[in-house]
Scaffold this motif. Structure first.
Motif, mmCIF file in Angstrom:
data_model
loop_
_atom_site.group_PDB
_atom_site.id
_atom_site.type_symbol
_atom_site.label_atom_id
_atom_site.label_comp_id
_atom_site.label_asym_id
_atom_site.label_seq_id
_atom_site.Cartn_x
_atom_site.Cartn_y
_atom_site.Cartn_z
ATOM 1 N N GLY A 1 1.943 -59.947 -20.927
ATOM 2 C CA GLY A 1 3.224 -60.981 -20.734
ATOM 3 C C GLY A 1 4.117 -59.270 -21.047
ATOM 4 O O GLY A 1 4.005 -58.612 -20.518
ATOM 5 N N THR B 1 1.972 -52.209 -24.176
ATOM 6 C CA THR B 1 1.859 -51.397 -25.319
ATOM 7 C C THR B 1 -0.129 -51.887 -25.981
ATOM 8 O O THR B 1 -0.859 -51.154 -26.710
ATOM 9 C CB THR B 1 2.126 -52.833 -26.425
ATOM 10 O OG1 THR B 1 3.915 -52.415 -26.319
ATOM 11 C CG2 THR B 1 2.474 -52.633 -28.180
ATOM 12 N N MET C 1 8.360 -49.836 -24.177
ATOM 13 C CA MET C 1 8.532 -49.492 -25.582
ATOM 14 C C MET C 1 7.103 -49.868 -25.785
ATOM 15 O O MET C 1 5.848 -50.678 -24.989
ATOM 16 C CB MET C 1 9.299 -50.647 -26.319
ATOM 17 C CG MET C 1 10.520 -50.439 -25.974
ATOM 18 S SD MET C 1 11.412 -49.849 -27.227
ATOM 19 C CE MET C 1 13.433 -50.362 -26.961
ATOM 20 N N GLU D 1 -6.971 -50.944 -5.304
ATOM 21 C CA GLU D 1 -5.077 -51.387 -5.678
ATOM 22 C C GLU D 1 -4.681 -51.430 -4.212
ATOM 23 O O GLU D 1 -4.947 -50.345 -3.918
ATOM 24 C CB GLU D 1 -4.837 -50.098 -6.041
ATOM 25 C CG GLU D 1 -3.021 -50.022 -6.305
ATOM 26 C CD GLU D 1 -2.199 -51.541 -6.538
ATOM 27 O OE1 GLU D 1 -3.326 -51.896 -7.622
ATOM 28 O OE2 GLU D 1 -1.975 -52.053 -5.862
ATOM 29 N N SER E 1 3.584 -52.087 -14.160
ATOM 30 C CA SER E 1 3.470 -51.588 -14.943
ATOM 31 C C SER E 1 4.423 -50.749 -14.915
ATOM 32 O O SER E 1 5.101 -49.353 -15.009
ATOM 33 C CB SER E 1 2.847 -50.979 -14.999
ATOM 34 O OG SER E 1 1.574 -52.023 -15.051
HETATM 35 C C1 LIG Z 1 11.875 -56.288 -17.494
HETATM 36 C C2 LIG Z 1 10.218 -55.430 -18.280
HETATM 37 C C3 LIG Z 1 10.052 -54.608 -19.133
HETATM 38 C C4 LIG Z 1 9.097 -54.858 -20.316
HETATM 39 N N1 LIG Z 1 8.595 -54.046 -20.837
HETATM 40 C C5 LIG Z 1 7.674 -53.416 -22.275
HETATM 41 C C6 LIG Z 1 7.844 -52.905 -22.807
HETATM 42 O O1 LIG Z 1 8.601 -52.581 -23.698
HETATM 43 N N2 LIG Z 1 6.686 -52.739 -23.187
HETATM 44 C C7 LIG Z 1 4.859 -53.714 -23.277
HETATM 45 O O2 LIG Z 1 4.525 -53.066 -24.085
HETATM 46 N N3 LIG Z 1 5.303 -54.334 -21.944
HETATM 47 C C8 LIG Z 1 6.630 -54.754 -21.355
HETATM 48 N N4 LIG Z 1 6.553 -55.336 -20.293
HETATM 49 C C9 LIG Z 1 5.577 -55.783 -19.921
HETATM 50 C C10 LIG Z 1 4.051 -55.575 -19.266
HETATM 51 O O3 LIG Z 1 4.979 -54.563 -17.997
HETATM 52 C C11 LIG Z 1 3.459 -55.868 -18.187
HETATM 53 O O4 LIG Z 1 2.930 -56.863 -19.260
HETATM 54 C C12 LIG Z 1 2.272 -55.177 -17.929
HETATM 55 O O5 LIG Z 1 2.753 -54.676 -17.215
HETATM 56 C C13 LIG Z 1 1.753 -56.102 -17.235
HETATM 57 O O6 LIG Z 1 -0.021 -55.027 -16.174
HETATM 58 P P1 LIG Z 1 -0.795 -55.546 -15.493
HETATM 59 O O7 LIG Z 1 -1.620 -54.114 -15.142
HETATM 60 O O8 LIG Z 1 -1.149 -56.116 -16.036
HETATM 61 O O9 LIG Z 1 -0.494 -56.134 -14.254
HETATM 62 P P2 LIG Z 1 0.255 -55.253 -13.198
HETATM 63 O O10 LIG Z 1 1.517 -54.241 -13.613
HETATM 64 O O11 LIG Z 1 1.160 -56.270 -12.783
HETATM 65 O O12 LIG Z 1 0.073 -54.135 -12.276
HETATM 66 C C14 LIG Z 1 -1.240 -55.774 -10.999
HETATM 67 C C15 LIG Z 1 -1.539 -54.618 -10.577
HETATM 68 O O13 LIG Z 1 -2.414 -55.028 -9.457
HETATM 69 C C16 LIG Z 1 -2.145 -55.342 -8.142
HETATM 70 N N5 LIG Z 1 -3.162 -56.298 -6.961
HETATM 71 C C17 LIG Z 1 -2.553 -57.578 -7.387
HETATM 72 N N6 LIG Z 1 -2.782 -58.299 -6.506
HETATM 73 C C18 LIG Z 1 -4.088 -57.290 -5.624
HETATM 74 C C19 LIG Z 1 -4.907 -57.414 -5.140
HETATM 75 N N7 LIG Z 1 -5.383 -58.920 -4.416
HETATM 76 N N8 LIG Z 1 -5.727 -56.563 -4.271
HETATM 77 C C20 LIG Z 1 -5.660 -54.793 -5.356
HETATM 78 N N9 LIG Z 1 -4.861 -55.455 -6.092
HETATM 79 C C21 LIG Z 1 -3.650 -56.102 -6.199
HETATM 80 C C22 LIG Z 1 -1.167 -55.071 -8.181
HETATM 81 O O14 LIG Z 1 -0.320 -54.561 -6.647
HETATM 82 C C23 LIG Z 1 -0.753 -54.823 -9.235
HETATM 83 O O15 LIG Z 1 -0.270 -53.220 -9.295
HETATM 84 C C24 LIG Z 1 7.770 -55.121 -19.296
HETATM 85 C C25 LIG Z 1 7.696 -56.099 -17.837
HETATM 86 C C26 LIG Z 1 8.605 -56.174 -18.146
HETATM 87 C C27 LIG Z 1 9.070 -57.540 -16.099
#
Ligand SMILES: Cc1cc2nc3c(=O)[nH]c(=O)nc-3n(C[C@H](O)[C@H](O)[C@H](O)COP(=O)(O)OP(=O)(O)OC[C@H]3O[C@@H](n4cnc5c(N)ncnc54)[C@H](O)[C@@H]3O)c2cc1C
Length: 427
Positions: A390, A395, A44, A29, A38
């Motif tokens: 998205g 969830t 939710m 990370e 995240s």
């Molecule tokens: C305002 C808002 C409200 C939301 N509410 C909800 C909700 O209530 N319920 C729900 O289910 N979802 C919700 N979501 C959606 C949810 O937050 C996201 O779909 C989810 O967090 C995506 O998770 P992820 O692990 O794919 O991405 P991220 O959480 O963005 O994690 C990706 C990680 O990869 C790391 N990274 C990137 N590039 C590199 C690299 N080259 N090398 C090493 N590390 C790297 C980043 O630093 C980051 O920590 C919401 C989103 C927002 C913005």
């Protein structure tokens, strides 16, 4: 095995890989855990929530442009990637696709409440888990009709809801204003503090033997003869034996999972793999529940017409929402942030704009068809993606991690993941 990304998707995947007892797992990370979307999402867990693709969505979006209280904002700038993505999104806004998306997501959503209960219970995750259900609150007949249609749709896929009159709604949540017209209760919903969920699950993954290295940016994924052989890192971080990793150092692995949220497209592009993932920026504002002007919420609420989620948590109430397409940046636009509390004041009594405890932006990784990308990437043995969740990444985090771990380790997932095949965008 390497998992790139320490958000909810990467940590859930690492946890289930480690839990098998057969995989040596390393999470890389670039910042801290739960640094991206995240960290500050609405918290939710909404298992029956349909994707935003739907008939009439584009017309509705165009009509809402210019309304300062609309959740949608399109930055006025020329971005060919965004234009292509929006065009593709519009082609997925059909009745037929919505049914396909619900049929694909429903088995995952139905498995989700038990998975969260089991994880929180078995691993004793201290993440403010509340299986309280949530309310959808409408202040217009049009909004209520739209929610009714959605309730009928998700009902056909096994998600039960209950329609509430305005009085019944206020009985459950007394701070709702007199002029609300009604709403729906979703008993299968729950909430967590999202960043605590990720850090606590990371602790559980470590206990199962996973190594987690914050502060380690993956520069590129290395391949040879169409197989993954490892990743090359950019900045330094702590290695497993306590030594500093050198920038440019190669970490070898025959399996690499890309779980880098909105940054997944960029990392994969270098391998000639073009995933159409657009960042959709969202904001949150956390408010002190003890301060005058903050609604004293007993239950989480979704403010339907404004798409703002209001979630009571241990130390604060979180207001989260907006959907801003302005590229890969974390700039806070004050007018967009304002949309949250101005919207809340339309639904709750006595809301005042006061000093928030915290404001934040995060980027939702969005695909044009509203479905996540889960599975192996064509052309490269050992390369997998888990991204594009998205609005539903929290969830669907546990079920995604579980299914992808099964797919990688056993060659078959216990629920169908074919609709999420990354290859659908690459043919
Ligand atoms: C305002 C808002 C409200 C939301 N509410 C909800 C909700 O209530 N319920 C729900 O289910 N979802 C919700 N979501 C959606 C949810 O937050 C996201 O779909 C989810 O967090 C995506 O998770 P992820 O692990 O794919 O991405 P991220 O959480 O963005 O994690 C990706 C990680 O990869 C790391 N990274 C990137 N590039 C590199 C690299 N080259 N090398 C090493 N590390 C790297 C980043 O630093 C980051 O920590 C919401 C989103 C927002 C913005």
């Amino acid at each position: 095995m390497i998992v790139i990304g320490g958000g909810v998707i990467g940590i859930c995947t690492a946890y289930y890989l480690a839990r098998s007892g057969t995989a040596e797992v390393v999470v890389l990370e670039r910042g801290d855990l739960a640094e991206g979307a995240s960290r500050g999402n609405a918290g939710m867990i909404s298992p029956g929530h349909p994707p935003i693709n739907g008939p009439g969505r584009v017309r509705q979006a165009i009509r809402s442009l210019g309304d300062p209280l609309s959740p949608l904002y399109l930055a006025p700038r020329w971005d060919p990637g965004l234009v292509r993505w929006l065009w593709s999104f519009s082609r997925f806004c059909t009745e037929e696709h919505l049914e396909h998306a619900m049929a694909s997501l429903a088995p995952l959503g139905l498995a989700t409440p038990d998975l969260f209960q089991a994880l929180v219970g078995e691993e004793e995750l201290e993440c403010d888990f509340r299986p309280s259900g949530y309310l959808e609150v409408c202040r217009s007949v049009t909004g209520l009709d739209a929610v009714r249609r959605e309730a009928r749709l998700i009902g056909r896929y096994g998600f039960e809801t209950e329609e509430l009159s305005a009085d019944a709604l206020r009985e459950r949540e007394p701070s709702i204003r007199e002029d609300a017209v009604g709403g729906f209760a979703h008993a299968d919903g729950s909430t967590v503090n999202p960043s605590r969920f990720v850090t606590e699950l990371a602790r559980a993954a470590r206990n199962l033997g996973a190594t987690i290295r914050p502060g380690t940016t993956v520069d590129r994924i290395e391949v040879a003869s169409e197989s993954v052989i490892g990743v090359r890192i950019r900045s330094t971080g702590e290695s497993a034996n306590g030594k500093e990793l050198d920038a440019g150092e190669m970490i070898e692995a025959g399996t690499v999972v890309v779980a880098t949220g909105s940054y997944s497209g960029g990392l994969l592009e270098r391998l000639g793999v073009g995933l159409p993932i657009q960042p959709a920026k969202g904001y949150h504002e956390d408010r002190d529940p003890g301060r005058p002007g903050t609604p004293d919420l007993e239950q989480p609420c979704l403010l339907v017409e404004r798409s703002v989620f209001c979630t009571p948590m241990d130390d604060f109430v979180r207001f989260a929402g907006t959907l801003e397409f302005s590229g890969l940046n974390h700039e806070i636009r004050p007018d967009r942030l304002e949309q949250l509390m101005r919207s809340a004041s339309l639904y709750f009594d006595g809301v005042q704009v006061a000093d928030p405890l915290d404001v934040w932006v995060g980027l939702r990784p969005c695909t044009p068809d509203g479905l996540p990308v889960i599975g192996g990437l064509p052309g490269y043995r050992g390369l997998y993606a888990a991204t594009g969740h998205g609005m539903l990444g929290l969830t669907l985090g546990p079920v995604t991690g579980k299914l992808l771990a099964e797919h990688i380790l056993e060659g078959k997932a216990s629920l169908p993941i074919e609709p999420f095949d990354p290859g659908r965008f690459l043919r």
